[in-house]
Design a protein around this motif. Sequence first.
Motif: not given
Length: 391
Positions: A352-355, A360-362, A370-375, A381-387
């Motif tokens: 998994x990408x550490x980013x 998800x913490x942010x 999510x759109x802002x974080x990945x964009x 980044x593909x955040x994937x599922x919520x840990x």
Amino acid sequence: MLSRRLFLKSTALIGCSAAAHPLLSSATFAAAPGDNRLVVIILRGAMDGLDAFQPYGDPALRGLRQTLSLGPDHGATDLDGFFALHPGLSDLLPLWQAGQLAFAPAVSTPYRDKRSHFDGQTMLEAGTGTDLDLDAQQDGWLNRLLQAMPGQASETAYSVGVSQMRILQGQAPAKSWTPKAQMDLSPQAEQLLTRIYHDDPLFRDASAQAMEIVASLSPDLATGKPGQDHLEIARFAADRLNGQTRIASFSIGGWDTHAGQAGSLPRMLGRLADTILTLKADLGANWDRTTVMAMTEFGRTVRENGSAGTDHGTGGTLLVAGGAVRGGRMMGDWPGLAEGDLYDGRDLMPLRDIRAYAAWAMHAKFGIDRATLEGSVFPGLDMGSDPRMTA
């Protein structure tokens, strides 16, 4: 003149651990609305996550390491029947038991194969996901986070330490503060400066004046307290976080363990444990609203080398602590250490990408969509599922 060739030759003598040198440590702070706090600690030099969070239950580990990561039979503390905590982190065991400490193994940035500390740290702090033209990546992901957050205070951020961290560089404004630092010059260093600047009046006079200032300082101001810089920065960070600051980032160097890892890593893990416990103690009630993420540029090889150390690898380990953390567990999946499971036949396979964990913490701490974080915060980044990292 000090030629470029001589400079490169001299810096080469320092070795690749220059990227993990304590003088490169710094801290950054930002104010933001709300009561949640986020602390990001950059572990410069590539911490060996397999030794810090030991997968002693993996049957392949014993054949890969003869003196390292040997589990509860050799001083580590069993955590869940598969992973054990390195003795250097044993002071953090109460946090694990209280559900305030977790680890995510097999993580990395998208950086691959080149294994340069400087480039790996640049990618980690830039957060852009590409190692193309790293010199052009001047802004960092915490700065881009600030740009996406409404209601920031007028003094958005400032840097603490000897050098500014890329993680908070960018359009959001920043100020600087420098803690007490060692300012002592050896006789050899004074002679070298004198010879280099002898024929240049401007630099000769300026360096002479600087050496006079250093010589006139009191011993306390000139040398500080060796080995206490991480605690000083942690205490200052907690003080800021108890006020208007909501985001803090600083670095701890010295994690490069090519040789004699059993001697050096316990000291560094102890420094990290002391740093986290200092944050907890000084934050008081605000610890319950704090998430601490300790991350490194890449992991280290799964095989112990001939110098009783480990070399630059790929998959590493993320440490997460805080009163707001859903801890006492491993986050993510385990790839295994069998020959066919390794990356390039030598490294822990990153799953998994550490980013994604940072994103998800942010999202949880500050409500960033999510759109802002990945964009924009972590482009591509593909955040994937919520840990479900935080409570």
